[in-house]
Design a protein around this motif. Sequence first.
Motif, PDB file in Angstrom:
ATOM      1  N   GLN A  18      -0.621  -6.902   1.594  1.00  0.00           N
ATOM      2  CA  GLN A  18      -1.505  -5.766   1.336  1.00  0.00           C
ATOM      3  C   GLN A  18      -1.312  -4.717   2.411  1.00  0.00           C
ATOM      4  O   GLN A  18      -0.711  -4.987   3.459  1.00  0.00           O
ATOM      5  N   ASP A  19      -1.794  -3.489   2.138  1.00  0.00           N
ATOM      6  CA  ASP A  19      -1.713  -2.437   3.143  1.00  0.00           C
ATOM      7  C   ASP A  19      -2.992  -2.418   3.968  1.00  0.00           C
ATOM      8  O   ASP A  19      -3.872  -3.282   3.814  1.00  0.00           O
ATOM      9  N   ARG A  46       0.999 -13.140  -0.492  1.00  0.00           N
ATOM     10  CA  ARG A  46       0.545 -11.826  -0.945  1.00  0.00           C
ATOM     11  C   ARG A  46       0.463 -10.861   0.237  1.00  0.00           C
ATOM     12  O   ARG A  46      -0.069 -11.212   1.293  1.00  0.00           O
ATOM     13  N   CYS A  67      -5.534  -0.693   3.788  1.00  0.00           N
ATOM     14  CA  CYS A  67      -6.757  -0.501   3.001  1.00  0.00           C
ATOM     15  C   CYS A  67      -7.042  -1.673   2.069  1.00  0.00           C
ATOM     16  O   CYS A  67      -7.974  -1.629   1.270  1.00  0.00           O
ATOM     17  N   GLY A  68      -6.228  -2.716   2.158  1.00  0.00           N
ATOM     18  CA  GLY A  68      -6.445  -3.885   1.324  1.00  0.00           C
ATOM     19  C   GLY A  68      -5.811  -3.801  -0.040  1.00  0.00           C
ATOM     20  O   GLY A  68      -6.016  -4.682  -0.885  1.00  0.00           O
ATOM     21  N   ARG A  69      -5.029  -2.755  -0.294  1.00  0.00           N
ATOM     22  CA  ARG A  69      -4.357  -2.628  -1.589  1.00  0.00           C
ATOM     23  C   ARG A  69      -3.133  -3.534  -1.632  1.00  0.00           C
ATOM     24  O   ARG A  69      -2.357  -3.582  -0.665  1.00  0.00           O
ATOM     25  N   PRO A  70      -2.921  -4.228  -2.745  1.00  0.00           N
ATOM     26  CA  PRO A  70      -1.767  -5.142  -2.834  1.00  0.00           C
ATOM     27  C   PRO A  70      -0.443  -4.383  -2.827  1.00  0.00           C
ATOM     28  O   PRO A  70      -0.346  -3.278  -3.362  1.00  0.00           O
ATOM     29  N   LEU A  71       0.554  -4.981  -2.214  1.00  0.00           N
ATOM     30  CA  LEU A  71       1.894  -4.405  -2.150  1.00  0.00           C
ATOM     31  C   LEU A  71       2.875  -5.351  -2.824  1.00  0.00           C
ATOM     32  O   LEU A  71       2.754  -6.567  -2.709  1.00  0.00           O
ATOM     33  N   ASP A  83      -0.979  -8.540   6.138  1.00  0.00           N
ATOM     34  CA  ASP A  83      -1.143  -7.088   6.173  1.00  0.00           C
ATOM     35  C   ASP A  83       0.150  -6.455   6.662  1.00  0.00           C
ATOM     36  O   ASP A  83       0.521  -6.606   7.834  1.00  0.00           O
TER      37      ASP A  83
END
Length: 323
Positions: free
Chosen positions: A305-306, A303, A308-312, A232
Amino acid sequence: MGEFELIRHYFQRAGANPPGVVLGVGDDCALLAPEPGQRLAISTDMLVEGRHFFADVDPVALGHKALAVNLSDLAAMGARPLGCTLALALPRADATWLAGFSRGLFELADGAACPLVGGDTTKGPLNLCITVFGQVPPGQELRRSGARAGDEVWVSGQLGDARLALDALLGEIELAPEVLARARQRLERPTPRLALGLALRGIASAAADVSDGLCGDLGHILVASGVGAELDADALLASDAISADLRALPRERALHCALAGGDDYELIFTAPAGAHDAVLQAACSAATPVSCLGRITTEPGLRWQDACGRPLDLAWASFDHFA
């Protein structure tokens, strides 16, 4: 000043050899005596002027860093130092420079119980090569290949300030003098996490030192272990693994310094989720802060993510001399 006079004056010390050293500086070979049943841990690092350090670096700081980067490898293996050798190429025998360099080297060597036991000197472009020797009980060494799905991913200390200093010294960013001074301390005088490495024996499942950037060095663990990881980025930026100076920068630069900067010489390691409290206790006993960044997965690859769980898309690579 001749070569052997230089060695005797700046690098050979009087007195009895410390435990584990049968024969030190002054003979064709050093003789080390590991404790019975211990395995030898050996690592070599080279520092080249213009590549690893600036020409005007304080020689005391350079002596410290030359050994610190090697001790960091022992820390990542959970090994206790036995001794080190120094191969030193010098353009000239500068007494002031040698006095400062040897002082910085010996101050750290004494504190880490890692005596200088031999080496070589020659004339040439400034180049420092140290080999460290350590010992670790069989089965207690921290390897890169032990991470398993479900393990937590941890990092010691703080990331990114060394790269922040480098960017400022290269003129890519302007920093307030007090901020640069703090960041430059992290670049030029890293702290090898020896006590933490020892405390993590029997707790951590895998470990590496962060020398070329967290993304790449964690990537070495993932490849060696045949696993992946989910981390995260927002939690990282909000954690104690990032200094206030770095957190004050734009998000993109702060993340790049922390994840791909290198020269941190912190430990990145994994441990079973059930050992969470044991990791915190080990960190406390070693007086070294640690931060949990995410978890190991069965799916290969790193991997991000931010919150909110969105992939970066943070596909930064580690530093590579030949890339």
